[in-house]
Design a protein around this motif. Sequence first.
Motif, PDB file in Angstrom:
ATOM      1  N   GLY A 216     -30.126  10.290   5.681  1.00 18.94           N
ATOM      2  CA  GLY A 216     -31.252   9.862   4.865  1.00 18.94           C
ATOM      3  C   GLY A 216     -31.278   8.344   4.749  1.00 18.94           C
ATOM      4  O   GLY A 216     -30.248   7.680   4.893  1.00 18.94           O
ATOM      5  N   ILE A 217     -32.457   7.799   4.487  1.00 16.71           N
ATOM      6  CA  ILE A 217     -32.675   6.351   4.503  1.00 16.71           C
ATOM      7  C   ILE A 217     -33.125   5.863   3.129  1.00 16.71           C
ATOM      8  O   ILE A 217     -34.071   6.402   2.551  1.00 16.71           O
ATOM      9  N   GLU A 218     -32.455   4.842   2.613  1.00 18.30           N
ATOM     10  CA  GLU A 218     -32.959   4.067   1.481  1.00 18.30           C
ATOM     11  C   GLU A 218     -32.832   2.596   1.848  1.00 18.30           C
ATOM     12  O   GLU A 218     -31.740   2.124   2.156  1.00 18.30           O
ATOM     13  N   ALA A 219     -33.951   1.900   1.826  1.00 18.77           N
ATOM     14  CA  ALA A 219     -33.965   0.484   2.194  1.00 18.77           C
ATOM     15  C   ALA A 219     -34.453  -0.344   1.014  1.00 18.77           C
ATOM     16  O   ALA A 219     -35.409   0.036   0.336  1.00 18.77           O
ATOM     17  N   MET A 220     -33.777  -1.466   0.782  1.00 21.33           N
ATOM     18  CA  MET A 220     -34.086  -2.331  -0.352  1.00 21.33           C
ATOM     19  C   MET A 220     -34.441  -3.736   0.133  1.00 21.33           C
ATOM     20  O   MET A 220     -33.902  -4.219   1.131  1.00 21.33           O
ATOM     21  N   TRP A 221     -35.331  -4.375  -0.621  1.00 22.53           N
ATOM     22  CA  TRP A 221     -35.675  -5.773  -0.415  1.00 22.53           C
ATOM     23  C   TRP A 221     -35.511  -6.494  -1.746  1.00 22.53           C
ATOM     24  O   TRP A 221     -35.994  -6.020  -2.781  1.00 22.53           O
ATOM     25  N   GLY A 222     -34.845  -7.642  -1.729  1.00 19.49           N
ATOM     26  CA  GLY A 222     -34.656  -8.402  -2.949  1.00 19.49           C
ATOM     27  C   GLY A 222     -35.680  -9.510  -3.104  1.00 19.49           C
ATOM     28  O   GLY A 222     -36.505  -9.760  -2.215  1.00 19.49           O
ATOM     29  N   ASN A 223     -35.612 -10.197  -4.235  1.00 15.40           N
ATOM     30  CA  ASN A 223     -36.476 -11.355  -4.445  1.00 15.40           C
ATOM     31  C   ASN A 223     -35.916 -12.553  -3.673  1.00 15.40           C
ATOM     32  O   ASN A 223     -34.922 -12.442  -2.944  1.00 15.40           O
ATOM     33  N   ALA A 224     -36.540 -13.716  -3.841  1.00 21.10           N
ATOM     34  CA  ALA A 224     -36.203 -14.877  -3.015  1.00 21.10           C
ATOM     35  C   ALA A 224     -34.767 -15.348  -3.201  1.00 21.10           C
ATOM     36  O   ALA A 224     -34.166 -15.886  -2.265  1.00 21.10           O
ATOM     37  N   ASP A 225     -34.193 -15.159  -4.400  1.00 18.16           N
ATOM     38  CA  ASP A 225     -32.810 -15.601  -4.602  1.00 18.16           C
ATOM     39  C   ASP A 225     -31.810 -14.447  -4.574  1.00 18.16           C
ATOM     40  O   ASP A 225     -30.623 -14.640  -4.844  1.00 18.16           O
ATOM     41  N   GLY A 226     -32.283 -13.241  -4.257  1.00 13.73           N
ATOM     42  CA  GLY A 226     -31.376 -12.111  -4.082  1.00 13.73           C
ATOM     43  C   GLY A 226     -30.753 -11.580  -5.348  1.00 13.73           C
ATOM     44  O   GLY A 226     -29.696 -10.946  -5.299  1.00 13.73           O
ATOM     45  N   THR A 227     -31.408 -11.800  -6.488  1.00  6.20           N
ATOM     46  CA  THR A 227     -30.822 -11.375  -7.758  1.00  6.20           C
ATOM     47  C   THR A 227     -31.424 -10.099  -8.316  1.00  6.20           C
ATOM     48  O   THR A 227     -30.889  -9.533  -9.268  1.00  6.20           O
ATOM     49  N   MET A 228     -32.545  -9.636  -7.745  1.00  4.27           N
ATOM     50  CA  MET A 228     -33.148  -8.413  -8.258  1.00  4.27           C
ATOM     51  C   MET A 228     -33.996  -7.745  -7.181  1.00  4.27           C
ATOM     52  O   MET A 228     -34.380  -8.363  -6.188  1.00  4.27           O
ATOM     53  N   LEU A 229     -34.264  -6.468  -7.399  1.00  7.44           N
ATOM     54  CA  LEU A 229     -35.013  -5.670  -6.445  1.00  7.44           C
ATOM     55  C   LEU A 229     -36.489  -6.043  -6.467  1.00  7.44           C
ATOM     56  O   LEU A 229     -37.096  -6.171  -7.527  1.00  7.44           O
ATOM     57  N   ALA A 230     -37.078  -6.211  -5.271  1.00  8.91           N
ATOM     58  CA  ALA A 230     -38.501  -6.517  -5.162  1.00  8.91           C
ATOM     59  C   ALA A 230     -39.285  -5.384  -4.516  1.00  8.91           C
ATOM     60  O   ALA A 230     -40.465  -5.201  -4.801  1.00  8.91           O
ATOM     61  N   HIS A 231     -38.641  -4.621  -3.630  1.00  4.40           N
ATOM     62  CA  HIS A 231     -39.330  -3.542  -2.919  1.00  4.40           C
ATOM     63  C   HIS A 231     -38.276  -2.538  -2.469  1.00  4.40           C
ATOM     64  O   HIS A 231     -37.135  -2.906  -2.187  1.00  4.40           O
ATOM     65  N   ARG A 232     -38.691  -1.271  -2.394  1.00  3.55           N
ATOM     66  CA  ARG A 232     -37.752  -0.215  -2.031  1.00  3.55           C
ATOM     67  C   ARG A 232     -38.512   0.911  -1.348  1.00  3.55           C
ATOM     68  O   ARG A 232     -39.675   1.173  -1.653  1.00  3.55           O
ATOM     69  N   LEU A 233     -37.836   1.595  -0.428  1.00  3.55           N
ATOM     70  CA  LEU A 233     -38.421   2.796   0.153  1.00  3.55           C
ATOM     71  C   LEU A 233     -37.337   3.827   0.416  1.00  3.55           C
ATOM     72  O   LEU A 233     -36.149   3.501   0.511  1.00  3.55           O
ATOM     73  N   ALA A 234     -37.764   5.075   0.516  1.00  2.00           N
ATOM     74  CA  ALA A 234     -36.881   6.177   0.891  1.00  2.00           C
ATOM     75  C   ALA A 234     -37.557   6.957   2.005  1.00  2.00           C
ATOM     76  O   ALA A 234     -38.756   7.218   1.961  1.00  2.00           O
ATOM     77  N   ASP A 235     -36.793   7.315   3.016  1.00  2.00           N
ATOM     78  CA  ASP A 235     -37.322   8.031   4.174  1.00  2.00           C
ATOM     79  C   ASP A 235     -36.174   8.852   4.754  1.00  2.00           C
ATOM     80  O   ASP A 235     -35.079   8.878   4.204  1.00  2.00           O
ATOM     81  N   GLY A 236     -36.427   9.510   5.882  1.00  2.24           N
ATOM     82  CA  GLY A 236     -35.406  10.394   6.413  1.00  2.24           C
ATOM     83  C   GLY A 236     -35.208  11.565   5.474  1.00  2.24           C
ATOM     84  O   GLY A 236     -34.115  11.807   4.964  1.00  2.24           O
ATOM     85  N   ILE A 237     -36.312  12.299   5.229  1.00  3.77           N
ATOM     86  CA  ILE A 237     -36.309  13.374   4.247  1.00  3.77           C
ATOM     87  C   ILE A 237     -36.768  14.668   4.907  1.00  3.77           C
ATOM     88  O   ILE A 237     -37.333  14.663   5.999  1.00  3.77           O
ATOM     89  N   THR A 238     -36.525  15.778   4.230  1.00  2.00           N
ATOM     90  CA  THR A 238     -36.842  17.079   4.820  1.00  2.00           C
ATOM     91  C   THR A 238     -38.291  17.490   4.606  1.00  2.00           C
ATOM     92  O   THR A 238     -38.902  18.103   5.477  1.00  2.00           O
ATOM     93  N   ASP A 239     -38.859  17.169   3.437  1.00  2.00           N
ATOM     94  CA  ASP A 239     -40.234  17.583   3.151  1.00  2.00           C
ATOM     95  C   ASP A 239     -40.776  16.774   1.981  1.00  2.00           C
ATOM     96  O   ASP A 239     -40.095  15.903   1.434  1.00  2.00           O
ATOM     97  N   ASP A 240     -42.019  17.092   1.580  1.00  2.00           N
ATOM     98  CA  ASP A 240     -42.694  16.322   0.537  1.00  2.00           C
ATOM     99  C   ASP A 240     -42.173  16.597  -0.868  1.00  2.00           C
ATOM    100  O   ASP A 240     -42.564  15.916  -1.813  1.00  2.00           O
ATOM    101  N   THR A 241     -41.320  17.599  -1.029  1.00  4.69           N
ATOM    102  CA  THR A 241     -40.810  17.903  -2.365  1.00  4.69           C
ATOM    103  C   THR A 241     -39.629  17.022  -2.752  1.00  4.69           C
ATOM    104  O   THR A 241     -39.192  17.046  -3.900  1.00  4.69           O
ATOM    105  N   VAL A 242     -39.110  16.250  -1.812  1.00  4.49           N
ATOM    106  CA  VAL A 242     -37.930  15.428  -2.073  1.00  4.49           C
ATOM    107  C   VAL A 242     -38.271  14.313  -3.064  1.00  4.49           C
ATOM    108  O   VAL A 242     -39.305  13.654  -2.947  1.00  4.49           O
ATOM    109  N   ASN A 243     -37.400  14.114  -4.029  1.00  4.60           N
ATOM    110  CA  ASN A 243     -37.573  13.046  -5.008  1.00  4.60           C
ATOM    111  C   ASN A 243     -37.135  11.734  -4.367  1.00  4.60           C
ATOM    112  O   ASN A 243     -35.951  11.426  -4.288  1.00  4.60           O
TER     113      ASN A 243
END
Length: 377
Positions: A216-243
């Motif tokens: 499974g995939i979880e990818a994160m993007w931080g802000n310009a100084d790398g101190t907090m989360l700016a964007h996130r995604l989850a993929d590599g899942i079995t179906d649409d019911t996955v949280n």
Amino acid sequence: MKLRTLLLVGSALLMAAHADDRTMSFNTEIQVVPAPGAVVIDGQTADWDLSAGVWSYNDPTLVERYSVWTHLMWDGKGVYFLARYHDPTPMRNDTAGKDFAVSWRADCYQARVIFDDATPDEHILHVNMYYSSSDGRPYMIVKHGGFRAQPPYDATGPDRPDQLERWGATMAEHGGAVATAPWPDGKGYNLEAFWPWTYCRTGGQPLAAGQSFVFGIEAMWGNADGTMLAHRLADGITDDTVNRIFMFRARTGWGKAVIAAKGGLAVVENQVALHKARLKRFADYDTYGSLPIVHDTGGLHDTVTHLDCNANQGNGFVFKFFDPLGLYWAIQQAMNFYQLPKDERNKQICRIMREATATRSRPAATPPASCTTAPSN
């Protein structure tokens, strides 16, 4: 070749998506192709077969800023991992040292992996890979098993200190390695790693072509100084019911990585074609009567209520917790609404526009002619 034909040809290679109304990526399977030769872990791609990668994104219009290609290869020594990140502020993560608990809060790739699933040799690995901008070096940190030491456990089961003691929190002693390399244009970076079989599998033996492991995939993007989360995604899942929000606990919803007998596949071509189709669908979406995504505060609390299609109530998507996950939840709710059949969406939009016209002191936009004058039941 038409998109439908491309998808039919590629379905045996990658269960990438269905012919539906999704605009965000929906990859259920990734092919692990044979390494074409010796691989050097240096963040470069010249020694890679890039034909079978999967492309992950939340919004097809933002792929130049927030998307990631994931590629996997294998040989008798282990699994090779490569993430090609589109990122406006690449390799920014202020986490210092090997701190798994906070390393996900900025630029970071989290792989959810299970080798020998549901067997006595089962090995669950949460692999965090990132470049520490404070330390000036990359890290690859592994959490074994679940996240709770005592019951009740979630789907990942109990924490496994025994596996931590046996294998350690990094793969270095088994020959594992990680490297990063920024793109020359400054708009992204490569994250490359090697996972030895002797670390991943209890018996240490390679998987064979046709076998698979959970991925499974979880990818994160931080802000310009790398101190907090700016964007996130989850993929590599079995179906649409996955949280997708609590992906790290959704063990039964993680996707699959299949050991391929040969490389040179057409998966990437299919992924690019699929993105073009999603982008066109996104651009063609009728924005007339668009519904708002709001935080439940102030005047918005009085004017926007959360949409409930079953009850024919609500006029937007409301999140109560003012944090990235709260906003992400509301966006997911909006995307779920968008993925409904068009007639069902229009029924709600027409209802909302009629109600707004009838109740606001300032008239809302006149409902389009396609809306019936009588309320829909």
